[in-house]
Enzyme design. Structure first.
Site, PDB file in Angstrom:
ATOM      1  N   ASP A 252       0.862  -1.173   0.000  1.00 35.61           N
ATOM      2  CA  ASP A 252       0.000   0.000   0.000  1.00 35.61           C
ATOM      3  C   ASP A 252       0.907   1.234   0.000  1.00 35.61           C
ATOM      4  OD1 ASP A 252      -2.383   1.255  -0.095  1.00 35.61           O
ATOM      5  OD2 ASP A 252      -2.976   0.864   1.968  1.00 35.61           O
ATOM      6  N   THR A 254      -0.017   4.641   1.628  1.00 34.22           N
ATOM      7  CA  THR A 254      -0.097   5.404   2.870  1.00 34.22           C
ATOM      8  C   THR A 254       0.384   4.566   4.054  1.00 34.22           C
ATOM      9  OG1 THR A 254      -1.968   6.630   1.983  1.00 34.22           O
ATOM     10  CG2 THR A 254      -1.622   6.730   4.365  1.00 34.22           C
ATOM     11  N   GLU A 369      -7.073  14.945  10.089  1.00 33.95           N
ATOM     12  CA  GLU A 369      -7.889  15.819  10.934  1.00 33.95           C
ATOM     13  C   GLU A 369      -7.015  16.658  11.853  1.00 33.95           C
ATOM     14  OE1 GLU A 369     -11.031  13.766  12.969  1.00 33.95           O
ATOM     15  OE2 GLU A 369     -12.349  14.138  11.268  1.00 33.95           O
ATOM     16  N   LYS A 441     -17.148  18.023   4.594  1.00 37.02           N
ATOM     17  CA  LYS A 441     -15.883  17.900   3.870  1.00 37.02           C
ATOM     18  C   LYS A 441     -15.783  16.473   3.350  1.00 37.02           C
ATOM     19  CE  LYS A 441     -13.138  16.711   7.960  1.00 37.02           C
ATOM     20  NZ  LYS A 441     -12.143  17.129   8.933  1.00 37.02           N
ATOM     21  N   GLY A 557      -5.161   4.671  -3.599  1.00 38.95           N
ATOM     22  CA  GLY A 557      -6.419   5.319  -3.949  1.00 38.95           C
ATOM     23  C   GLY A 557      -6.236   6.645  -4.652  1.00 38.95           C
TER      24      GLY A 557
END
Length: 715
Positions: A252, A254, A369, A441, A557
């Site tokens: 992957d 991330t 966040e 968002k 993604g």
């Protein structure tokens, strides 16, 4: 356990779920408001509650239930559920109600027997030993049979055939009258005498070699990490030789190629781009093209001549004199800039921690966040405190001409949480002035569809900026809001509460439908861009792996352009590579999608993907020809479902395994799982997968039609 109360007055607690899903960032759990007063043991004497919930299952990320408390029903969600094998952090104590124990807990439902970690050499040695043991048994058995026959014939017609053994006055071992028993004893003797035929010491020799190899690995200074002061530690000596047999790595992006530490670096507000920083991907693109960066840019950061001595803030790498230091008040769209950063300060699930010096730090479920609330704080909109029903923001408006900050208290009405299927998050709050706002968002592919006709004023400019940010390797989110009237909100709230109170299997679907009905007709504010930096040494590591002939598949993604640029930045793609691109972002397919005929779209898309895969296979020279050319396969998320169709998937795999690098971009978690499972199913040697857990919110049902598939799945 269902969380009832904690040492915090608002009933929150922090848990670490690293043992369950590998994620190191803390998760925030929150008790229901009605149970917050249960802070002493004596208060539980009169507690009478009934909890109804789903049957035990293995899904870590969902929970359906309700609590009957003093005659009223309250819905329970994963926010109140504490899982076994997670750890309590930054919390003195909690009170909870145990709902499942032992084998009914989710961690035990997910538990499987530990796999046998044995190398190919050990398995080959076992096979050799089995052959040698069979040979030993065969030799001893044949010898014993012939011995028995000869012993029986020793006394014939009164004469002694083997007179030197004295069969007429012998023991049981040579007694012609008991030849079968003598043959059996001979078999035991032969097994002991021929036992040296099996090299038992071979196992010991191999184990000694492996232990010495593990010691060499532990003492290798080249694999010492200076920052954390940690050397390499071989936890087992069983698999040392397997390191040289890896031929494909599935990864992957991330958290594996990147640090998973986000920095707010750019944003687009009201069609205007802000932020002067330069990303690692932009620097790699400039080097590839031979361009030079501006003199004001050094080491990827914009040098603000006024504030170049300002301290670095973790999660914040934004530099733009038009917005910083309160200068946003002079911008033409200052109201939208204010609403933009207010949204960042309100629309999240972070928890603020205030020390004795009134300095605020944040605990967030995701680094994205945390970067957003830190950016809002640094630009004058500080998220200060939250409870179950309120959010307090400290603002410093430059137009007041005072240093003091003003407190704005928002009534928190609802939180519509983020999920991989929704790809957005919203909160509904009531302003001090009385307006009810929906702040949202989410991903651009979802948010732009939900804009109102009068909310698309800056859509074209924002889309252009998002594409530029994506090309620079940045993660983007679109921000939008909507003003709700009292009647509309009451209808939605009743619908949402009814869905949450449901204990049926379609509870999540009902909640999503309720949220979807209110998240419409939004007004666009802008977009954020955060950078997830590559881990130190990733380009050099991938380059060395490529030199060793190891193929690398990256499943991400990101958009195709973003994935390609990141591929060049981390040496996954090189200038001398031939790129084979499989994509459905083509005019004829886009035109069909606008018509909406699903059958035609499916047929044309599958044909297009098939032709692109076949063209790619033709480009690769056959194995009989010697070629130094290397190939990279890049496939987008729309094409992956068609590439995994039964009549296409093995052609896709044949193309992929002949490429040095494979990038699957815009792929969902389910598609990532299918690609990995397909590669392992056809090529069991591709089972070296290092990555984060990807089947987080999906159930995979696999029907096995042959014993080989069943064996692979059981392993």
């Amino acid at each position: 356990m269902i969380l009832l109360s904690s040492s915090y007055p608002d009933g929150i607690c922090y848990v670490e779920t690293m043992n369950l899903d590998g994620e190191t960032n803390l998760k925030i759990k929150q008790a229901l408001e009605v149970t917050l007063d249960l802070q002493e043991d004596t208060k539980f004497r009169e507690v009478r509650q009934t909890i109804k919930c789903e049957d035990p299952n293995a899904n870590l990320y969902s929970f359906v239930g309700s609590m009957e408390w003093r005659g009223q029903q309250y819905p329970l969600s994963p926010l109140q559920l504490l899982l076994r094998d997670s750890k309590l952090r930054n919390t003195d104590y909690i009170y909870g109600a145990v709902i499942f124990t032992g084998h009914d807990t989710k961690v035990m439902q997910n538990a499987t027997d530990p796999p046998s970690k044995r190398s190919k050499i050990e398995k080959k040695m076992d096979q050799i030993i089995y052959v040698l043991m069979s040979s030993l048994l065969m030799i001893a058995l044949l010898g014993s049979i012939f011995f028995g026959i000869w012993t029986k014939e020793d006394v014939r017609d009164g004469g002694l055939k083997r007179w030197y053994l004295r069969p007429d006055a012998t023991t049981i071992f040579y007694d012609p009258k008991r030849a079968a028993l003598a043959s059996f004893f001979h078999l035991l003797t032969a097994l002991m005498l021929y036992s040296y035929f099996i090299p038992i010491s071979l196992y010991i020799s191999i184990e000694i070699v492996k232990i010495l190899q593990a010691l060499f690995i532990n003492q290798d200074i080249e694999m010492y990490h200076e920052e954390s002061d940690k050397p390499t530690h071989a936890r087992t000596s069983n698999l040392n030789e397997e390191l040289g047999m890896v031929d494909t790595i599935l990864s992957d992006k991330t958290g594996t190629l990147t640090c998973n530490m986000m920095e707010f670096i750019k944003c687009s507000i009201a069609g205007t781009a802000y932020g002067k920083g330069v990303t690692e991907v932009e620097r790699a693109m400039a080097m590839r093209k031979g361009d030079s960066l501006d003199d004001d840019i050094e080491n990827g950061d914009y040098k603000d001549k006024k504030n170049h001595n300002s301290p670095n803030v973790k999660g914040f790498n934004f530099k733009d004199p038009r917005i910083m230091d309160g200068n946003w008040i002079h911008e033409p769209n200052k109201d939208m800039i204010r609403d933009f950063f207010r949204l960042l300060a309100i629309c999240h699930t972070c928890i603020a921690e205030i020390d004795e010096n009134e300095k605020v730090s944040y605990e967030a479920e995701s680094p994205d966040e945390a970067a957003f609330v830190i950016a809002a704080r640094e630009l004058g909109f500080e998220f200060y405190k939250r409870s179950l029903a309120t959010i307090i923001i400290r603002e410093q408006d430059p137009s007041w001409n005072v240093v003091e900050k003003r407190y704005r208290k928002y009534e928190l009405l609802n939180i519509l949480e983020f999920s991989s299927s929704r790809r957005r998050m919203s909160v509904i709050v009531k302003e001090p002035e009385g307006r009810i706002l929906l702040l949202s968002k989410g991903a651009d592919s979802v948010m732009f569809k939900r804009l109102a006709p009068n909310g698309r004023k800056y859509e074209e400019e924002t889309r252009r900026h998002i594409n530029e940010y994506s090309d620079s390797g940045l993660r983007t989110l679109v921000l939008a809001y909507r003003v709700l009237d009292e009647k509309e909100y009451k209808e939605f709230n009743e619908k949402l509460n009814t869905a949450k109170a449901s204990v049926s299997a379609d509870r999540d679907v009902k909640i999503e439908q309720a949220a979807d009905s209110i998240e419409q007709d939004l007004i666009l504010l802008g977009a954020t861009a955060v950078e997830d930096k590559l881990q130190q040494g990733v380009p050099e590591c991938i380059d060395k792996l490529a030199q060793a002939g190891i193929k690398i598949w990256v499943l991400t993604g990101d958009k195709m352009e973003t994935a390609i640029n990141i591929g060049f930045a981390c040496s996954l793609l090189r200038q001398d590579m031939t790129q084979i691109i499989v994509t459905l972002e083509q005019p004829d397919i886009i035109a069909l999608e606008k018509d909406g005929d699903k059958y035609k779209i499916f047929k044309a898309s599958k044909k297009k993907v098939m032709s692109q895969i076949e063209d790619g296979i033709k480009q690769i020279p056959p194995s009989t020809k010697i070629s130094t050319a290397s190939f990279a396969l890049i496939i987008d998320g729309k094409s992956i479902p068609y590439a995994l169709e039964d009549d296409v998937k093995f052609k896709f795999l044949d193309l992929a395994i002949n490429c040095a690098s494979v990038i699957c971009c815009r792929s969902s978690p389910k598609q990532k799982a299918l690609v990995r499972f397909l590669s392992i199913l056809k090529f069991p040697s591709l089972s070296y997968v290092f990555s984060e857990c990807i089947l987080q919110e999906h159930t995979c049902i696999i029907i096995c039609n042959n014993s080989r598939s069943q064996d692979l799945l059981s392993k």
